[in-house]
Design a protein around this motif. Structure first.
Motif, PDB file in Angstrom:
ATOM      1  N   LEU A 108       1.222  -6.674 -15.198  1.00 52.58           N
ATOM      2  CA  LEU A 108       0.390  -7.665 -14.524  1.00 52.58           C
ATOM      3  C   LEU A 108       1.148  -8.122 -13.294  1.00 52.58           C
ATOM      4  O   LEU A 108       2.357  -8.348 -13.335  1.00 52.58           O
ATOM      5  CB  LEU A 108       0.099  -8.857 -15.439  1.00 52.58           C
ATOM      6  N   LEU A 109       0.437  -8.244 -12.179  1.00 51.49           N
ATOM      7  CA  LEU A 109       1.038  -8.638 -10.906  1.00 51.49           C
ATOM      8  C   LEU A 109       0.441  -9.945 -10.435  1.00 51.49           C
ATOM      9  O   LEU A 109      -0.771 -10.150 -10.530  1.00 51.49           O
ATOM     10  CB  LEU A 109       0.775  -7.587  -9.829  1.00 51.49           C
ATOM     11  N   MET A 162       8.661  -0.877 -17.475  1.00 49.50           N
ATOM     12  CA  MET A 162       7.471  -0.831 -16.614  1.00 49.50           C
ATOM     13  C   MET A 162       7.655  -1.737 -15.391  1.00 49.50           C
ATOM     14  O   MET A 162       7.187  -1.409 -14.299  1.00 49.50           O
ATOM     15  CB  MET A 162       6.228  -1.255 -17.397  1.00 49.50           C
ATOM     16  N   GLN A 163       8.332  -2.877 -15.567  1.00 47.61           N
ATOM     17  CA  GLN A 163       8.616  -3.766 -14.439  1.00 47.61           C
ATOM     18  C   GLN A 163       9.463  -3.039 -13.396  1.00 47.61           C
ATOM     19  O   GLN A 163       9.158  -3.083 -12.200  1.00 47.61           O
ATOM     20  CB  GLN A 163       9.371  -5.014 -14.899  1.00 47.61           C
ATOM     21  N   ASN A 164      10.522  -2.380 -13.860  1.00 48.88           N
ATOM     22  CA  ASN A 164      11.395  -1.665 -12.929  1.00 48.88           C
ATOM     23  C   ASN A 164      10.670  -0.518 -12.244  1.00 48.88           C
ATOM     24  O   ASN A 164      10.870  -0.269 -11.057  1.00 48.88           O
ATOM     25  CB  ASN A 164      12.641  -1.156 -13.654  1.00 48.88           C
ATOM     26  N   ARG A 165       9.821   0.177 -12.988  1.00 47.59           N
ATOM     27  CA  ARG A 165       9.068   1.268 -12.379  1.00 47.59           C
ATOM     28  C   ARG A 165       8.131   0.742 -11.285  1.00 47.59           C
ATOM     29  O   ARG A 165       8.069   1.297 -10.193  1.00 47.59           O
ATOM     30  CB  ARG A 165       8.258   2.012 -13.431  1.00 47.59           C
ATOM     31  N   MET A 166       7.420  -0.365 -11.570  1.00 49.62           N
ATOM     32  CA  MET A 166       6.507  -0.928 -10.573  1.00 49.62           C
ATOM     33  C   MET A 166       7.281  -1.451  -9.365  1.00 49.62           C
ATOM     34  O   MET A 166       6.846  -1.293  -8.231  1.00 49.62           O
ATOM     35  CB  MET A 166       5.657  -2.037 -11.195  1.00 49.62           C
ATOM     36  N   PRO A 174       9.091 -12.633 -16.110  1.00 46.49           N
ATOM     37  CA  PRO A 174       8.628 -11.821 -14.980  1.00 46.49           C
ATOM     38  C   PRO A 174       9.793 -11.370 -14.094  1.00 46.49           C
ATOM     39  O   PRO A 174      10.828 -12.023 -14.022  1.00 46.49           O
ATOM     40  CB  PRO A 174       7.713 -12.773 -14.213  1.00 46.49           C
ATOM     41  N   LEU A 175       9.604 -10.243 -13.460  1.00 46.91           N
ATOM     42  CA  LEU A 175      10.530  -9.760 -12.437  1.00 46.91           C
ATOM     43  C   LEU A 175       9.957 -10.242 -11.107  1.00 46.91           C
ATOM     44  O   LEU A 175       8.818  -9.925 -10.772  1.00 46.91           O
ATOM     45  CB  LEU A 175      10.610  -8.231 -12.476  1.00 46.91           C
ATOM     46  N   VAL A 176      10.716 -11.044 -10.374  1.00 48.53           N
ATOM     47  CA  VAL A 176      10.216 -11.664  -9.142  1.00 48.53           C
ATOM     48  C   VAL A 176      11.011 -11.151  -7.955  1.00 48.53           C
ATOM     49  O   VAL A 176      12.238 -11.075  -7.998  1.00 48.53           O
ATOM     50  CB  VAL A 176      10.323 -13.207  -9.216  1.00 48.53           C
ATOM     51  N   PHE A 177      10.297 -10.765  -6.892  1.00 49.79           N
ATOM     52  CA  PHE A 177      10.944 -10.430  -5.631  1.00 49.79           C
ATOM     53  C   PHE A 177       9.994 -10.753  -4.496  1.00 49.79           C
ATOM     54  O   PHE A 177       8.844 -11.131  -4.714  1.00 49.79           O
ATOM     55  CB  PHE A 177      11.426  -8.960  -5.602  1.00 49.79           C
ATOM     56  N   TYR A 178      10.472 -10.639  -3.256  1.00 50.43           N
ATOM     57  CA  TYR A 178       9.714 -11.065  -2.085  1.00 50.43           C
ATOM     58  C   TYR A 178       9.516  -9.895  -1.130  1.00 50.43           C
ATOM     59  O   TYR A 178      10.402  -9.052  -0.977  1.00 50.43           O
ATOM     60  CB  TYR A 178      10.445 -12.203  -1.370  1.00 50.43           C
ATOM     61  N   LEU A 179       8.353  -9.881  -0.500  1.00 51.33           N
ATOM     62  CA  LEU A 179       8.035  -8.902   0.543  1.00 51.33           C
ATOM     63  C   LEU A 179       7.475  -9.640   1.741  1.00 51.33           C
ATOM     64  O   LEU A 179       6.922 -10.734   1.610  1.00 51.33           O
ATOM     65  CB  LEU A 179       6.967  -7.910   0.070  1.00 51.33           C
ATOM     66  N   VAL A 231       5.580 -13.006   0.799  1.00 53.11           N
ATOM     67  CA  VAL A 231       4.813 -13.213  -0.427  1.00 53.11           C
ATOM     68  C   VAL A 231       5.760 -13.035  -1.604  1.00 53.11           C
ATOM     69  O   VAL A 231       6.708 -12.250  -1.543  1.00 53.11           O
ATOM     70  CB  VAL A 231       3.618 -12.238  -0.556  1.00 53.11           C
ATOM     71  N   GLU A 232       5.501 -13.791  -2.647  1.00 52.90           N
ATOM     72  CA  GLU A 232       6.276 -13.688  -3.871  1.00 52.90           C
ATOM     73  C   GLU A 232       5.503 -12.810  -4.840  1.00 52.90           C
ATOM     74  O   GLU A 232       4.346 -13.089  -5.148  1.00 52.90           O
ATOM     75  CB  GLU A 232       6.490 -15.073  -4.482  1.00 52.90           C
ATOM     76  N   ILE A 233       6.144 -11.751  -5.299  1.00 49.26           N
ATOM     77  CA  ILE A 233       5.504 -10.842  -6.236  1.00 49.26           C
ATOM     78  C   ILE A 233       6.192 -11.001  -7.581  1.00 49.26           C
ATOM     79  O   ILE A 233       7.411 -10.840  -7.689  1.00 49.26           O
ATOM     80  CB  ILE A 233       5.606  -9.383  -5.750  1.00 49.26           C
ATOM     81  N   ALA A 234       5.398 -11.342  -8.598  1.00 49.42           N
ATOM     82  CA  ALA A 234       5.909 -11.447  -9.960  1.00 49.42           C
ATOM     83  C   ALA A 234       5.287 -10.320 -10.771  1.00 49.42           C
ATOM     84  O   ALA A 234       4.071 -10.121 -10.760  1.00 49.42           O
ATOM     85  CB  ALA A 234       5.556 -12.796 -10.568  1.00 49.42           C
ATOM     86  N   ILE A 235       6.141  -9.558 -11.446  1.00 44.65           N
ATOM     87  CA  ILE A 235       5.692  -8.429 -12.255  1.00 44.65           C
ATOM     88  C   ILE A 235       5.946  -8.783 -13.715  1.00 44.65           C
ATOM     89  O   ILE A 235       7.085  -9.022 -14.116  1.00 44.65           O
ATOM     90  CB  ILE A 235       6.452  -7.142 -11.882  1.00 44.65           C
TER      91      ILE A 235
END
Length: 143
Positions: A80-81, A102-106, A49-54, A92-96
């Motif tokens: 999937l998110l 597609m991960q980079n696009r999202m 997963p690609l993980v980042f925070y918002l 919040v931790e968002i995992a894509i």
């Protein structure tokens, strides 16, 4: 024009009255939402997963307070998110999950939405400060 509603009564007379708090507390909790992998999503893509925070308020603005927009965004982005609150509660931790492209696009879509909401918030704060500064001297009759 503006109606006063008694406790447990619906404004405008439409629908049924709201149940009292005691009844709501006695009812069982709804079952948790089960996230099933869609038929179009390959299993191999669940590994990285690609993980980042918002910030939480930005995530609420993007996904809705009850995260109702997530399924639509998943379908449109073919990813999937998962959106999980961190221990601090401020982020919040968002995992894509999905193909790297597609991960980079999202991620780009979510970052773009974050920037738009921040600009909107900053603009609203500046307008409020401007309104407050304009109201100040006008309200004082001795000035």
């Amino acid at each position: 024009m503006c109606e006063e509603a008694a406790p447990g009564e619906v404004l405008g007379g439409h629908g049924t009255p709201a149940p009292p708090l005691e009844e709501l507390l006695k009812k069982p909790l709804p079952p948790p939402r089960i996230h099933i992998r869609p038929w179009w999503f390959p299993v191999e893509e669940l590994r990285n997963p690609l993980v980042f925070y918002l910030e939480t308020w930005v995530a609420d603005a993007i996904f809705g307070p009850d995260r109702a927009q997530i399924p639509q965004m998943e379908w449109q982005g073919q990813v999937l998110l998962t959106v999980d609150l961190t221990s601090s509660g401020d982020f919040v931790e968002i995992a894509i999950f999905g193909r790297p492209r597609m991960q980079n696009r999202m991620r780009k879509v979510l970052v773009s939405l974050m920037l738009w909401h921040r600009q909107h918030q900053n603009r609203a704060e500046k307008m409020q400060q401007l309104e407050d500064s304009l109201k100040g001297p006008l309200l004082d009759p001795d000035a």
